[in-house]
Scaffold this active site. Structure first.
Site, PDB file in Angstrom:
ATOM      1  N   SER A  89      -0.938   1.906  -6.629  1.00  0.00           N
ATOM      2  CA  SER A  89      -0.230   3.021  -6.017  1.00  0.00           C
ATOM      3  C   SER A  89      -0.653   4.330  -6.690  1.00  0.00           C
ATOM      4  CB  SER A  89       1.278   2.761  -6.108  1.00  0.00           C
ATOM      5  OG  SER A  89       2.004   3.682  -5.344  1.00  0.00           O
ATOM      6  N   HIS A 147      -2.100   2.192  -1.319  1.00  0.00           N
ATOM      7  CA  HIS A 147      -1.253   2.113  -0.129  1.00  0.00           C
ATOM      8  C   HIS A 147      -0.696   3.500   0.156  1.00  0.00           C
ATOM      9  CE1 HIS A 147       2.673   1.096  -2.563  1.00  0.00           C
ATOM     10  NE2 HIS A 147       2.120   2.217  -2.937  1.00  0.00           N
TER      11      HIS A 147
END
Length: 196
Positions: free
Chosen positions: A101, A126
């Site tokens: 992330s 993501h």
């Protein structure tokens, strides 16, 4: 049994005796920084302060940021990334363990050609997300608009720093995409994979 932060001896230049300081302070003096937790405002401010301070000590010696982080808050992560671009010294990033992330966003923000992953490291990208909460519809719409803006910023930076087309990065960010160190190198997130 937890032992706390280990202490190591350190001698200040010009002094005869050593003092015991925690290992992180010793490593900071060597320009070695660590991101080993969830990214929040506190760790973001600590890393930013260290990068700014160390860049005033020397504008030519590289900084080394070791990352083993599951990610965290978007805005504090962007603040770390922006500081890495702002300070004069090159910031070399090293993925050890996991850069997921916002951790991967900070990893990709290292000086291009100086981004490294350990051989068994994992990288995950993501799209940003927010926790669902009960609110008035107007607040929900405003939050959705802000998330779209943040997603656009992250997508543009990943595309610029990896050399991948915007549409490829955008598709990859639709879901959690985990990569090995070698896959992260092919994807352009890191430039080198360390050999054991």
């Amino acid at each position: 049994m937890p032992i706390g932060v280990p202490k190591v001896p350190f001698r200040n230049p010009g002094e005869d005796s050593s003092n015991w300081i925690d290992v992180y302070n010793r490593l900071y003096r060597e320009r070695l920084l660590f991101l080993g937790q969830d990214i929040d405002s506190e760790i973001s401010n600590q890393l930013i302060g260290l990068m700014v301070y160390l860049s005033t000590e020397s504008e030519i010696k590289d900084l080394y940021l070791f990352i083993n982080s599951p990610g965290g808050w978007v805005i504090p992560g962007i603040a770390i990334y922006d500081t890495m671009q702002f300070v004069r010294p090159d910031v070399q990033t090293v993925c050890m363990g996991l850069a997921a992330s916002m951790g991967s966003f900070i990893l990709v923000g290292g000086k291009i050609t100086k981004r490294l992953a350990f051989p068994h490291a994992r990288v995950m990208i993501h799209q940003p997300f927010a926790a669902f909460y009960e609110a008035q519809i107007g607040e929900f719409v405003l939050e959705a608009e802000e998330l779209l803006k943040l997603r656009e910023i992250l997508t543009r930076v990943y595309a610029q720093r990896t050399g991948k087309p915007l549409w490829v990065v955008s598709e990859d960010m639709e879901r959690d995409v985990f990569m090995s160190a070698a896959e992260a190198q092919v994807h352009g997130i890191v430039d080198l994979v360390a050999v054991a």
